[in-house]
Design a protein around this motif. Sequence first.
Motif, PDB file in Angstrom:
ATOM      1  N   ASP A   1       2.592   1.416  51.982  1.00 22.51           N
ATOM      2  CA  ASP A   1       2.934   0.111  52.557  1.00 22.51           C
ATOM      3  C   ASP A   1       3.353  -0.870  51.469  1.00 22.51           C
ATOM      4  O   ASP A   1       4.269  -1.677  51.670  1.00 22.51           O
ATOM      5  CB  ASP A   1       1.731  -0.454  53.323  1.00 22.51           C
ATOM      6  CG  ASP A   1       1.430   0.337  54.581  1.00 22.51           C
ATOM      7  OD1 ASP A   1       2.126   0.123  55.582  1.00 22.51           O
ATOM      8  OD2 ASP A   1       0.517   1.183  54.547  1.00 22.51           O
TER       9      ASP A   1
ATOM     10  N   ARG B   1       2.133  -3.582  60.541  1.00 24.93           N
ATOM     11  CA  ARG B   1       1.770  -3.645  59.133  1.00 24.93           C
ATOM     12  C   ARG B   1       0.698  -2.594  58.837  1.00 24.93           C
ATOM     13  O   ARG B   1      -0.035  -2.172  59.714  1.00 24.93           O
ATOM     14  CB  ARG B   1       1.247  -5.043  58.759  1.00 24.93           C
ATOM     15  CG  ARG B   1       2.324  -6.136  58.803  1.00 24.93           C
ATOM     16  CD  ARG B   1       3.333  -5.931  57.694  1.00 24.93           C
ATOM     17  NE  ARG B   1       4.358  -6.970  57.651  1.00 24.93           N
ATOM     18  CZ  ARG B   1       5.525  -6.898  58.253  1.00 24.93           C
ATOM     19  NH1 ARG B   1       5.808  -5.830  58.986  1.00 24.93           N
ATOM     20  NH2 ARG B   1       6.413  -7.858  58.148  1.00 24.93           N
ATOM     21  N   ASN B   2       0.628  -2.182  57.574  1.00 27.42           N
ATOM     22  CA  ASN B   2      -0.414  -1.281  57.077  1.00 27.42           C
ATOM     23  C   ASN B   2      -0.469   0.045  57.847  1.00 27.42           C
ATOM     24  O   ASN B   2      -1.456   0.372  58.508  1.00 27.42           O
ATOM     25  CB  ASN B   2      -1.782  -1.981  57.113  1.00 27.42           C
ATOM     26  CG  ASN B   2      -1.837  -3.179  56.194  1.00 27.42           C
ATOM     27  OD1 ASN B   2      -0.830  -3.568  55.586  1.00 27.42           O
ATOM     28  ND2 ASN B   2      -2.995  -3.780  56.076  1.00 27.42           N
ATOM     29  N   PHE B   3       0.604   0.824  57.714  1.00 23.52           N
ATOM     30  CA  PHE B   3       0.699   2.107  58.401  1.00 23.52           C
ATOM     31  C   PHE B   3      -0.007   3.241  57.662  1.00 23.52           C
ATOM     32  O   PHE B   3      -0.204   4.312  58.228  1.00 23.52           O
ATOM     33  CB  PHE B   3       2.169   2.497  58.587  1.00 23.52           C
ATOM     34  CG  PHE B   3       2.951   1.557  59.456  1.00 23.52           C
ATOM     35  CD1 PHE B   3       2.721   1.499  60.817  1.00 23.52           C
ATOM     36  CD2 PHE B   3       3.922   0.724  58.911  1.00 23.52           C
ATOM     37  CE1 PHE B   3       3.451   0.639  61.626  1.00 23.52           C
ATOM     38  CE2 PHE B   3       4.656  -0.142  59.708  1.00 23.52           C
ATOM     39  CZ  PHE B   3       4.417  -0.187  61.077  1.00 23.52           C
TER      40      PHE B   3
ATOM     41  N   HIS C   1      -7.069  -1.541  57.479  1.00 21.41           N
ATOM     42  CA  HIS C   1      -6.756  -0.954  58.786  1.00 21.41           C
ATOM     43  C   HIS C   1      -7.049  -1.917  59.930  1.00 21.41           C
ATOM     44  O   HIS C   1      -6.426  -1.825  60.987  1.00 21.41           O
ATOM     45  CB  HIS C   1      -7.522   0.355  58.977  1.00 21.41           C
ATOM     46  CG  HIS C   1      -6.906   1.234  60.024  1.00 21.41           C
ATOM     47  ND1 HIS C   1      -5.639   1.761  59.905  1.00 21.41           N
ATOM     48  CD2 HIS C   1      -7.369   1.661  61.230  1.00 21.41           C
ATOM     49  CE1 HIS C   1      -5.354   2.475  60.982  1.00 21.41           C
ATOM     50  NE2 HIS C   1      -6.390   2.429  61.805  1.00 21.41           N
TER      51      HIS C   1
ATOM     52  N   HIS D   1      -3.945  -3.563  60.680  1.00 19.84           N
ATOM     53  CA  HIS D   1      -3.025  -2.731  61.458  1.00 19.84           C
ATOM     54  C   HIS D   1      -3.297  -2.835  62.952  1.00 19.84           C
ATOM     55  O   HIS D   1      -2.377  -2.751  63.769  1.00 19.84           O
ATOM     56  CB  HIS D   1      -3.134  -1.276  61.020  1.00 19.84           C
ATOM     57  CG  HIS D   1      -2.253  -0.348  61.777  1.00 19.84           C
ATOM     58  ND1 HIS D   1      -0.878  -0.376  61.667  1.00 19.84           N
ATOM     59  CD2 HIS D   1      -2.528   0.608  62.705  1.00 19.84           C
ATOM     60  CE1 HIS D   1      -0.354   0.535  62.474  1.00 19.84           C
ATOM     61  NE2 HIS D   1      -1.338   1.138  63.117  1.00 19.84           N
TER      62      HIS D   1
ATOM     63  N   ARG E   1       4.806   4.878  61.258  1.00 13.00           N
ATOM     64  CA  ARG E   1       5.729   3.745  61.328  1.00 13.00           C
ATOM     65  C   ARG E   1       6.741   3.920  62.464  1.00 13.00           C
ATOM     66  O   ARG E   1       6.986   2.979  63.227  1.00 13.00           O
ATOM     67  CB  ARG E   1       6.450   3.589  59.985  1.00 13.00           C
ATOM     68  CG  ARG E   1       7.399   2.402  59.940  1.00 13.00           C
ATOM     69  CD  ARG E   1       7.853   2.119  58.524  1.00 13.00           C
ATOM     70  NE  ARG E   1       8.854   1.071  58.478  1.00 13.00           N
ATOM     71  CZ  ARG E   1       9.332   0.525  57.367  1.00 13.00           C
ATOM     72  NH1 ARG E   1       8.894   0.938  56.188  1.00 13.00           N
ATOM     73  NH2 ARG E   1      10.239  -0.428  57.420  1.00 13.00           N
TER      74      ARG E   1
END
Length: 307
Positions: A229, A219-221, A206, A209, A117
């Motif tokens: 998340d 988003r979606n780390f 993913h 991401h 992040r």
Amino acid sequence: MNEPLFGAPEISLENLSTIEQSAPNLILWAVPVMLLFTALEMFITFKQEHPFYEKRETIGSILVGLGSLVVGASIKFALLYATVWLYNQLPWRMSLQWWTFIPCYIIFDFCSYWAHRVSHEQRFWWATHVVHHSGEHYNLTVSFRLSWIQNLKTIFFLPVALIGFHPVVFFTTNQVAVLFQFWVHTEYIRRLPKWVEFIFATPSNHRVHHGSQPKYIDRNFGATFIVWDRIFGTYQPEEEPPIYGITTNITQKANPFMINFHEVADIIRDVKAARGFRRKLFFIFGSPIKIAEEKQQKLNKEAVIAD
């Protein structure tokens, strides 16, 4: 009698080779399997005439991946030395027990979430991660696009080491975490059962991401577990096909040095041109998105003036 968990003896720094041999080189063992599945995906893509691969970009991914293996092998001993040295300083050292891998992996993944992040929120760290997002196609070779300077982010995993996990457990955890991220870089695995999508960073999660649409950016780390998340408000389901790439896509797609260091070069140029210490810090540690927006606004104004 079972060995006690805490208070394990120190590891002699003179016998690091023993520890190195004890920690299985999972990534090296996995390379043939990864190459096999990548070749299979390439073949299927070609036969089905899907636009999942592009020649120059694929070459770039492979060269970046080879470079990452060389860098990793070059600094492995130094990282091992530092990890063992730190382990020896802790009075609560854990003994080598297989089940400690489970809490180590969960804590490691939590740290990975924050490292990931921060790598999107601060430009300095983004320069160590942008490599992974520079591909405009989503396929298994994207998992090879690991920055040659990504090991700077080792600092984010100090909490895991300070807990006292045995170095063999720590290094095994790191390798398994890296290998987990291979299979999520594909278009061929769509949605998995809901409970899997809820817990894990699946290909669907993913792909989001890697999307460049506003709703998908930052988003979606989660690396293995997507629950981080969901807890910290950065989750986004896959609702439309992602458009891959970065704000300004690179042109030399097969050049591993350009792929790795174009953002570093941009930071240096921006810092040199910036007036004042605060502005220089902004171009080093500011939000990559805000910096990109500011630079685009400047270009738009210059274009209006030129007209």
